[in-house]
Motif scaffolding. Structure first.
Motif, PDB file in Angstrom:
ATOM      1  N   VAL A 147       0.853  -1.198   0.000  1.00  0.00           N
ATOM      2  CA  VAL A 147       0.000   0.000   0.000  1.00  0.00           C
ATOM      3  C   VAL A 147       0.886   1.243   0.000  1.00  0.00           C
ATOM      4  O   VAL A 147       1.752   1.395   0.865  1.00  0.00           O
ATOM      5  CB  VAL A 147      -0.928   0.010   1.236  1.00  0.00           C
ATOM      6  CG1 VAL A 147      -1.730   1.315   1.287  1.00  0.00           C
ATOM      7  CG2 VAL A 147      -1.857  -1.197   1.205  1.00  0.00           C
ATOM      8  N   PRO A 148       0.704   2.147  -0.979  1.00  0.00           N
ATOM      9  CA  PRO A 148       1.573   3.332  -1.094  1.00  0.00           C
ATOM     10  C   PRO A 148       1.655   4.170   0.181  1.00  0.00           C
ATOM     11  O   PRO A 148       2.696   4.769   0.468  1.00  0.00           O
ATOM     12  CB  PRO A 148       0.933   4.124  -2.239  1.00  0.00           C
ATOM     13  CG  PRO A 148       0.232   3.081  -3.063  1.00  0.00           C
ATOM     14  CD  PRO A 148      -0.263   2.061  -2.093  1.00  0.00           C
ATOM     15  N   ALA A 149       0.579   4.218   0.954  1.00  0.00           N
ATOM     16  CA  ALA A 149       0.572   5.044   2.175  1.00  0.00           C
ATOM     17  C   ALA A 149       1.616   4.584   3.186  1.00  0.00           C
ATOM     18  O   ALA A 149       2.038   5.358   4.048  1.00  0.00           O
ATOM     19  CB  ALA A 149      -0.818   5.020   2.802  1.00  0.00           C
ATOM     20  N   PHE A 150       2.031   3.303   3.081  1.00  0.00           N
ATOM     21  CA  PHE A 150       3.005   2.759   4.028  1.00  0.00           C
ATOM     22  C   PHE A 150       4.398   2.636   3.410  1.00  0.00           C
ATOM     23  O   PHE A 150       5.231   1.857   3.879  1.00  0.00           O
ATOM     24  CB  PHE A 150       2.550   1.384   4.518  1.00  0.00           C
ATOM     25  CG  PHE A 150       1.216   1.380   5.205  1.00  0.00           C
ATOM     26  CD1 PHE A 150       0.996   2.175   6.328  1.00  0.00           C
ATOM     27  CD2 PHE A 150       0.172   0.603   4.731  1.00  0.00           C
ATOM     28  CE1 PHE A 150      -0.230   2.186   6.968  1.00  0.00           C
ATOM     29  CE2 PHE A 150      -1.056   0.594   5.364  1.00  0.00           C
ATOM     30  CZ  PHE A 150      -1.265   1.394   6.484  1.00  0.00           C
ATOM     31  N   ALA A 151       4.650   3.401   2.360  1.00  0.00           N
ATOM     32  CA  ALA A 151       5.915   3.270   1.621  1.00  0.00           C
ATOM     33  C   ALA A 151       7.140   3.462   2.509  1.00  0.00           C
ATOM     34  O   ALA A 151       8.181   2.823   2.306  1.00  0.00           O
ATOM     35  CB  ALA A 151       5.947   4.273   0.464  1.00  0.00           C
TER      36      ALA A 151
END
Length: 515
Positions: free
Chosen positions: A442-446
């Motif tokens: 998930v991009p938010a947790f990059a």
């Protein structure tokens, strides 16, 4: 005189001689060291170390970060090696203790799917070196390199099938032949090439190489962040082999063999290889005016046909080495574990090889989306799988494994659990894998994505230990035993019954002095 009862035969649905405890143990310290040479001397590992230097980490920080990461890997390998050595069984059979005699196919197939994809990708990458080598020797074949048949040129297909065939010949000869090839070919050959490159560039640059400055002027906080990421990614890269290290440790004659081989092959060899990779990369800045972290391109820059041919051959051999170690042995056992009555190591290996063509690896590799979401998601499962195996063996059971029960489909068997599946392993794995995959994809947790395996491993290990607290209490405290676990299954040979009529219990296999 009373005849001793005949020991129970292993269930053919769970047993064949390739999955049985190793009857001979010939992988000594050097063979384990050569195993790690074959794996760590990959172009990808070279490029990883070099890219950290190019990114802006001073060379000494690259070495420290990689040494820290590989030291963690070394510790994990020794823990998994302990289980593989004592039981003598490959990874999917060892997994039966924690997952159930049929449930073990879940982690085995997850590992196999990943290995098939990467086996195909590595074979294709090696075939591109074959294409370069062919065009260097026969430029007239260039015309066959511009058409497209399912995404590959005619020359590309020929090169891919040549590499595929060469590996198939090697892989169908069995584990002992693989050991001999890696001992004398795939392990040492790349060392010779990269050392020669390092010497050439150091001499060519007149010694004008700095290993202390940052190429990009990266700040102290950014350097610290990148160093931590490098430590984490180093561990993540090796989790595939941590998971199935029992496939190799089962052939070691004593604990000292795999421990010494791991020490020399991982912290010592891996860090030394990284030193040379960074040295070569730093040399390219002085000699060619740019940082080149692909060793094949460095060889091309030298612009000498003899050097190009030797270098290309060396890296072709190296790719075969890593493919065998990381991407063939495990799925060969994993597929054999699905139907041991019909599939052995060689047949499982051929399934791997055939599927590696079917998946068209050049298309997989060219799609960032596939790499990120398919292989990335599977990779996120590795931490939880490793945790469950290690916690089960070292913490829950304290190393007390009934090897013969691993081959029993009796509903009263120690590892039959519920219809052959252990609900506790599934209950620990699913939430941990879901959290791990979310953090990784998930991009938010990059920001935390490079560390997702730590969360997955910790969560799965804690859940499994909690759910298995009764079994842990029953096992008691005290040190984990060191001796090889005796078993009747280990005495079974390809022909004839496991125990002749009227014979008493057979002794466990006698370790053979390793190389």
């Amino acid at each position: 005189m009373t005849t001793p009862p005949k020991p129970p035969q292993p269930d053919p649905r769970l047993f064949n001689t390739d999955l049985a405890p190793a009857p001979e143990r010939t992988w000594g310290t050097y063979s384990i060291f050569a195993l790690w040479m074959s794996d760590t001397h990959a172009i990808s590992n070279y490029a990883f170390a070099a890219s950290l230097f190019v990114l802006g980490l001073p060379a000494w920080e690259v070495f420290v970060a990689l040494l820290a990461g590989i030291t963690i890997v070394h510790w994990l390998m020794n823990r998994m090696g302990h289980a593989g050595h004592r039981t003598g069984v490959p990874y999917p059979v060892l997994a039966r203790a924690s997952w159930g005699v049929y449930g073990a196919n879940i982690p085995a197939l997850l590992r196999a799917v990943m290995a098939v994809a990467w086996y195909g990708i590595q074979t294709w990458l090696a075939s591109t070196a074959v294409v370069l080598l062919t065009l260097q020797l026969a430029p007239g074949l260039e015309a066959y390199h511009h058409n497209s048949v399912l995404g590959l040129s005619t020359l590309g297909w020929v090169a891919f099938l040549v590499m595929w065939g060469l590996q198939a010949v090697l892989l169908t000869r069995g584990m002992e032949f693989i050991r001999k090839v890696q001992d004398f070919a795939t392990g040492p050959v790349v060392w010779l090439v990269v050392l020669a490159l390092a010497v050439y560039l150091v001499v060519k640059s007149g010694g004008d190489i700095s290993l202390t400055r940052s190429l990009t002027g990266l700040g102290a906080s950014a350097q610290a962040e990148q160093s931590l990421i490098a430590v984490s990614l180093t561990v993540a890269t090796f989790l595939t082999l941590v998971l199935n290290y029992a496939d190799f440790a089962r052939f070691t004659p004593d604990h000292r063999s795999y421990r010494r081989g791991n020490l020399i092959g991982l912290p010592v060899n891996f860090t030394a290889f990284a030193v040379v990779a960074v040295l070569v990369t730093a040399g390219t800045i002085s000699v060619f005016g740019e940082a080149i972290y692909d060793p094949v391109k460095v060889i091309q820059k030298i612009d000498n046909p003899v050097v190009t041919v030797i270098g290309a051959l060396a890296f072709i051999v190296a790719t075969i080495g890593i493919n065998v170690v990381a991407n063939f042995v495990s799925p060969a056992y994993d597929f054999a574990n699905l139907a041991p009555k019909y599939l052995n190591f060689k047949r499982g290996g051929m399934i791997t090889a055939v599927l590696s063509i079917v998946v068209m690896p050049w298309k997989l590799y060219s799609s960032a989306l596939v790499i990120q979401y398919f292989l990335g998601a599977l990779g996120a499962f590795l931490g939880p799988l490793v945790a469950i195996l290690l916690v089960d063996y070292h913490l829950v059971r304290r190393g007390r494994i009934d090897v013969d029960a691993l081959f029993s489909a009796d509903a009263r068997g120690a590892y039959f659990y519920r219809r052959g599946y252990n609900p506790k392993a599934v209950a620990a794995f699913l939430p941990a894998a879901a959290v791990c995959a979310a953090l990784a994809l998930v991009p938010a947790f990059a920001v935390v994505a490079p560390f997702s395996w730590i969360v997955g491993m910790g969560l799965a290990g804690a859940l499994y230990a909690l759910l298995s607290r009764r079994e842990r209490a029953a096992a008691g405290a005290g040190p984990v035993p060191e001796g090889i676990i005796p078993s009747q299954a280990g005495a079974v040979v390809a022909e004839g019954p496991a125990v002749p009529e009227g014979a008493g219990p057979l002794a466990p296999p006698v370790p053979v002095k390793g190389s």
